[in-house]
Design an enzyme around this catalytic site. Structure first.
Site, PDB file in Angstrom:
ATOM      1  CB  SER A   1      -0.943   0.006   1.213  1.00  0.00           C
ATOM      2  OG  SER A   1      -0.211  -0.020   2.424  1.00  0.00           O
ATOM      3  N   GLY A   2       2.161   1.102   0.203  1.00  0.00           N
ATOM      4  CA  GLY A   2       3.056   2.267   0.136  1.00  0.00           C
ATOM      5  C   GLY A   2       3.566   2.746   1.490  1.00  0.00           C
TER       6      GLY A   2
ATOM      7  CG  ASP B   1       9.118  -6.980   6.064  1.00  0.00           C
ATOM      8  OD1 ASP B   1       8.179  -7.413   6.776  1.00  0.00           O
ATOM      9  OD2 ASP B   1       9.207  -7.207   4.854  1.00  0.00           O
TER      10      ASP B   1
ATOM     11  NE  ARG C   1      -0.306 -11.975  11.013  1.00  0.00           N
ATOM     12  CZ  ARG C   1      -0.194 -11.412   9.789  1.00  0.00           C
ATOM     13  NH1 ARG C   1      -0.141 -10.111   9.656  1.00  0.00           N
ATOM     14  NH2 ARG C   1      -0.154 -12.174   8.710  1.00  0.00           N
TER      15      ARG C   1
ATOM     16  CB  SER D   1      -0.223  -2.769  12.647  1.00  0.00           C
ATOM     17  OG  SER D   1      -0.116  -1.618  11.835  1.00  0.00           O
TER      18      SER D   1
ATOM     19  N   GLY E   1      -2.035 -17.365   5.725  1.00  0.00           N
ATOM     20  CA  GLY E   1      -2.316 -16.298   6.693  1.00  0.00           C
ATOM     21  C   GLY E   1      -1.829 -14.948   6.206  1.00  0.00           C
TER      22      GLY E   1
END
Lengths: 213, 213
Positions: free
Chosen positions: B41-42, B67, B84, B111, B166
């Site tokens: 998405s940038g 990451d 997560r 997130s 996932g």
């Protein structure tokens, strides 16, 4: 793309504004000053004094205090050997981020086991683009008797009474560094003042070129 | 002295040089700019552009990239729902430290779960000693089709082929924010340029008073 630890499909993203640019902005070099020693040996006192002296010189430093981090990042860890290792690993990783951000990061932790401190040193290698090393180890070399006599938090008393188990220096070992950049110790049975201790660290940082870009 | 999480006998150490002093030195206010959105998405592009624009104004910012952190601090976590959550909790805690250090911390993570982002918001409360809030949520509101068409890392392709399980947006949900400070989206089907997106964020920071002490 790589498999890293438990994560797969992880890329590394490199920002165009890197450590060099941030160091230029701050006119200092990012590094980690790692203070190790017994409870009551004066780690926090030294951290505060170094922080204050650097601030007075217009330098940005930040303290990672072992106890404080157990209120947040490390609150899901206890004092088992395994969790102590993970505690120090996380602090080392965060300290590395702060050094990368250009700050002089002061990590203040008992960090009793040599292998855990060595692991931090390994993750903070001598950089190949600044002349100075990333990690400065400071050993608060104070006798157990002195720390126990000070007992600023009343913890030695609890440990001696058997109310705290696995307390460093009492029923859990402290392994002193075999080599460190700075050793703080008594002279003729007298402890250096906080200012004198801070002076020893800040002079080292100055001589090694951390306090300008 | 307190029991905190899994740790007992923990004290809080307050340094005489606090956030206010560091903010004065940097002439800015510490905060967290949290960028959430789908893969592709940038987010990283926006983070880099904001970082660059702030640097050109002499402001110190630092990117926490989801990451990249999985190479270090979070390398013992995988992509299960539980991990997560822990991943985001740790990034939130570290972002809080950076904001406390006086930096504008740009956290860039998918997130995907609202409850994890809410937990971060809860740990970064509106401060009572600076007028501005600590957390600025930025939602990269880009359609899945666009992100999947971009697929800069080839991950959507792998997820569609069932080789990644996932994957957010494919077989794991992305829950959009219900309220956020800044929303980045297409206008008439056209994406804003990186500079325009960064401008939107930096203008917000300027108007809210983060860019001076």
């Amino acid at each position: 793309m790589a498999t890293v630890g438990n994560s797969t499909n992880i890329f590394w993203q490199e920002s165009p504004i890197g450590r060099l640019e941030r160091q230029k902005l701050l006119n200092q070099k990012g590094c980690v000053v790692w203070i190790t020693g017994l409870s009551g040996s004066g780690k926090s006192t030294l951290a505060f004094s170094v922080n204050k002296e650097l601030y007075s010189r217009g330098k940005l430093s930040y303290i990672l205090d072992g106890d404080n981090l157990r209120h947040g990042l490390n609150k899901n860890l206890c004092f088992s050997a395994e969790d102590r290792t993970e505690n120090i690993r996380r602090v080392g990783e965060v300290a590395k981020l702060f050094a990368d951000a250009g700050l002089i990061c002061i990590a203040s932790l008992i960090s009793p086991y040599r292998k855990d401190r060595d692991a931090c040193r390994a993750m903070l290698p001598d950089s190949n683009f600044i002349e100075a090393r990333l990690l400065v180890d400071v050993f608060m070399n104070m006798p157990l008797e002195l720390c126990e006599a000070r007992d600023p938090k009343g913890l030695y008393k609890l440990a001696r009474a058997g109310k705290i188990k696995g307390f460093t220096g009492i029923d859990d070992p402290y392994e002193p560094p075999l080599n460190c950049e700075i050793e703080i110790k008594q002279k003729d049975g007298v402890c250096p003042t906080p200012n004198a201790m801070a002076g020893q660290v800040v002079s080292y940082l100055e001589e090694e070129g951390y306090l300008h870009f």
